[in-house]
Write an enzyme that holds these catalytic residues in place. Structure first.
Site, PDB file in Angstrom:
ATOM      1  CG  ASP A   1      20.854  15.647 -18.057  1.00 43.66           C
ATOM      2  OD1 ASP A   1      21.674  14.953 -17.430  1.00 43.66           O
ATOM      3  OD2 ASP A   1      20.367  15.307 -19.163  1.00 43.66           O
TER       4      ASP A   1
ATOM      5  CD  GLU B   1      23.518  14.155 -22.801  1.00 41.88           C
ATOM      6  OE1 GLU B   1      23.895  13.158 -22.165  1.00 41.88           O
ATOM      7  OE2 GLU B   1      22.364  14.612 -22.746  1.00 41.88           O
TER       8      GLU B   1
ATOM      9  CG  HIS C   1      18.343  15.383 -23.839  1.00 37.13           C
ATOM     10  ND1 HIS C   1      17.844  16.043 -22.755  1.00 37.13           N
ATOM     11  CD2 HIS C   1      19.441  14.712 -23.388  1.00 37.13           C
ATOM     12  CE1 HIS C   1      18.584  15.774 -21.687  1.00 37.13           C
ATOM     13  NE2 HIS C   1      19.576  14.973 -22.035  1.00 37.13           N
TER      14      HIS C   1
ATOM     15  CD  GLU D   1      23.894  15.712 -19.660  1.00 37.46           C
ATOM     16  OE1 GLU D   1      24.176  14.839 -18.821  1.00 37.46           O
ATOM     17  OE2 GLU D   1      22.829  15.721 -20.302  1.00 37.46           O
TER      18      GLU D   1
ATOM     19  CE1 TYR E   1      30.225   7.353 -21.832  1.00 39.89           C
ATOM     20  CE2 TYR E   1      29.856   7.636 -24.199  1.00 39.89           C
ATOM     21  CZ  TYR E   1      29.645   8.051 -22.893  1.00 39.89           C
ATOM     22  OH  TYR E   1      28.882   9.168 -22.650  1.00 39.89           O
TER      23      TYR E   1
ATOM     24  CG  HIS F   1      25.530   9.000 -25.973  1.00 34.31           C
ATOM     25  ND1 HIS F   1      25.659  10.365 -25.980  1.00 34.31           N
ATOM     26  CD2 HIS F   1      26.484   8.541 -25.122  1.00 34.31           C
ATOM     27  CE1 HIS F   1      26.634  10.721 -25.152  1.00 34.31           C
ATOM     28  NE2 HIS F   1      27.173   9.635 -24.634  1.00 34.31           N
TER      29      HIS F   1
ATOM     30  CG  ASP G   1      -0.140  -0.043   2.518  1.00 32.72           C
ATOM     31  OD1 ASP G   1       1.095  -0.253   2.461  1.00 32.72           O
ATOM     32  OD2 ASP G   1      -0.754   0.125   3.589  1.00 32.72           O
TER      33      ASP G   1
ATOM     34  CG  ASP H   1      24.156  11.922 -16.476  1.00 32.49           C
ATOM     35  OD1 ASP H   1      23.541  12.918 -16.048  1.00 32.49           O
ATOM     36  OD2 ASP H   1      23.972  11.430 -17.606  1.00 32.49           O
TER      37      ASP H   1
ATOM     38  CG  HIS I   1      15.525  12.457 -21.929  1.00 32.63           C
ATOM     39  ND1 HIS I   1      15.684  11.105 -22.003  1.00 32.63           N
ATOM     40  CD2 HIS I   1      16.736  12.949 -21.568  1.00 32.63           C
ATOM     41  CE1 HIS I   1      16.942  10.794 -21.687  1.00 32.63           C
ATOM     42  NE2 HIS I   1      17.597  11.886 -21.420  1.00 32.63           N
TER      43      HIS I   1
ATOM     44  NE  ARG J   1      26.593  11.258 -20.124  1.00 32.38           N
ATOM     45  CZ  ARG J   1      26.640   9.992 -19.711  1.00 32.38           C
ATOM     46  NH1 ARG J   1      27.288   9.079 -20.407  1.00 32.38           N
ATOM     47  NH2 ARG J   1      26.043   9.609 -18.593  1.00 32.38           N
TER      48      ARG J   1
ATOM     49  CG  HIS K   1      20.746   4.347 -19.828  1.00 33.52           C
ATOM     50  ND1 HIS K   1      19.776   3.989 -20.738  1.00 33.52           N
ATOM     51  CD2 HIS K   1      21.154   5.590 -20.204  1.00 33.52           C
ATOM     52  CE1 HIS K   1      19.612   4.968 -21.614  1.00 33.52           C
ATOM     53  NE2 HIS K   1      20.439   5.945 -21.311  1.00 33.52           N
TER      54      HIS K   1
END
Ligand code: GLY
Ligand code: MN
Ligand code: MN
Length: 449
Positions: free
Chosen positions: A273, A396, A360, A419, A400, A356, A41, A262, A367, A417, A245
């Site tokens: 971001d 960004e 965005h 960004e 890798y 990638h 619940d 990130d 996003h 990365r 991710h």
């Protein structure tokens, strides 16, 4: 206490109502998000629907916004939870319709229980239904029952809406262009996140666990008034940084690792971001520095494309050019196998290490909504749209390098990365995350302080 309703929310409703009038009028329905069970619940923390919030300013669950444009007049109506003093002992304050109407500047407000009687009346003889099917399944079901009531009155001459317009496409296009009050909130979100990244850099040491660094980020977000992270924070050490991710944040940090973070907070509903990559021990190795400077140069090339009139994809193309040339220069790509720079780009050779996109839209959602291609044209052949003042993008690029045969060993397990959050202005751009340490020198000095 009732304060003056925020002019921004009222003027956004007016803008949407005017667009509805221009299409012949009708009724728009926009629901907030549903509460979601986490287990038994126990619910996930509630987060309102971004488009509902954008038009209403209202953050309670169980609410529906209805806009009526009937040629002669325009009305905005809120349905929300009834005041309930008994329940408020358990769950806290709720406005109830009367106070919500006054606080948020609606023309009328009703309890949710009144939907079944009010909605068929509002929908009767509406020219167009402005609704987005498939976003809130419960609303779709309710809508069907209201329309059934309208259809049931057809013999007395009542007409149900004859067409449907996807209302969220209209709202998405509005949300794409941020006004000054939105940019101010996004600046605040980016500044808090930048402070959190700096705090994480100062705290990080070999031997700590990724989640301990995540805790530093969350501490700074909340300490500065952010309500929640805008998305799941990534704290990835060593090879984990090559998992795009990565979410578990459970590994122990080793001396010699690079750490990729990130993470961005949400502040008063607006997202930030930001990604930074830094050495666990405070000093970039030669190989780490080589790739870091390459990603930084790619990011600078992409950011220099962030101005009105540039194509949405110009920044990506600029970053890919710099990254691919760098991959050839440092031996990640073999000229004898991939050919010239142009060949390597044409055949997507860079994707082995950069798989990638370069950014965005950013806004109420990390996003964010809005078409990336020109509107008022159909099909995937539509060209990418041009950047305009008021849009906010992330920039960004990354690199890798997984362990693999033919890949120079000195670069294995390096994931980088960088960004930033960039607001397009009338004469260029404003980097909202400009205060987050970024150059090798800035990062090494932050880590020593
Ligand atoms: N943090 C999600 C992204 O960078 O797109
Ligand atoms: Mn990110
Ligand atoms: Mn991003």
């Amino acid at each position: 206490m009732i304060t003056a309703p925020s002019a921004s929310f009222i003027s956004r409703r007016k803008q949407l109502l005017e667009q509805m009038q221009a299409q012949g009028g009708g009724v728009a329905i926009i629901a907030t998000a549903q509460e979601m069970l986490r287990n038994n619940d126990n619910t996930f923390p509630f987060r309102h629907d971004s488009s509902f919030y954008y038009l209403s300013g209202f953050t309670e669950p169980e609410a529906l916004l209805v806009l009526v444009a009937d040629g002669a007049s325009e009305r905005s109506i809120l349905f929300c939870r009834e005041k309930n003093l008994e329940q408020e002992i358990w769950d806290g304050f709720r406005y109830g319709p009367a106070a919500a109407q006054a606080q948020f500047g609606f023309d009328a407000a009703f309890p949710m229980e009144a939907l079944a009687t009010e909605m068929p009346n509002l929908l009767a003889d509406a020219a167009t239904l402005f609704h987005s099917a498939g976003v809130a399944p419960q609303l779709d079901t309710q809508l069907q029952s209201w329309l059934d009531v309208v259809h049931g009155k057809s013999r007395s001459g009542v007409l149900a809406p004859q067409k449907t317009v996807n209302v969220r496409s209209l709202i998405d296009e509005m949300r794409l262009f941020k006004d000054a009050s939105e940019i101010a909130l996004m600046q605040k979100a980016a500044s808090v996140s930048g402070a959190a990244h700096a705090r994480a850099m100062r705290a990080a040491k070999p031997g700590m666990f990724e989640y301990e660094i995540e805790a530093e980020l969350l501490h700074e977000f909340r300490r500065q008034g952010s309500q929640a992270p805008a998305y799941g924070s990534i704290v990835a050490t060593g090879a984990n940084a090559c998992v795009l991710h990565y979410q578990s944040n459970a590994a122990q940090i080793k001396d010699g690792d690079l750490i990729l973070i990130d993470a961005g907070c949400e502040f008063d509903s607006y997202a930030s971001d930001i990604t930074r990559s830094f050495p666990a021990n405070g000093k970039f190795s030669a190989a780490q520095k080589t790739l870091y400077e390459l990603v930084l140069a790619a990011q600078q090339a992409a950011i220099s494309c962030a101005h009105p009139g540039a194509g949405y994809m110009d920044g990506h193309h600029a970053a890919v050019m710099v990254l691919t040339q760098g991959m050839l220069d440092v031996g990640l790509l073999d000229k004898n196998k991939v050919g010239t720079l142009d060949d390597a780009i044409a055949h997507n050779a860079f994707r082995q290490f950069y798989m990638h996109g370069t950014g965005h839209w950013l806004g109420l959602d990390v996003h964010d909504v809005g078409s990336y291609r020109e509107v008022n044209k159909v099909g995937m052949e539509r060209p990418y749209r041009k950047l305009e003042a008021g849009m906010v993008i992330t920039v960004e690029p990354g690199i890798y390098v997984r362990k693999a045969e033919g890949v120079p060993e000195q670069f294995w397990d390096i994931g980088i990365r960088i960004e930033d959050d960039i607001a397009i202005t009338t004469d260029g751009h404003l980097n909202l995350s400009r205060d987050t340490p970024k150059t090798v020198a800035e990062i090494e000095s932050e880590m020593q302080s």
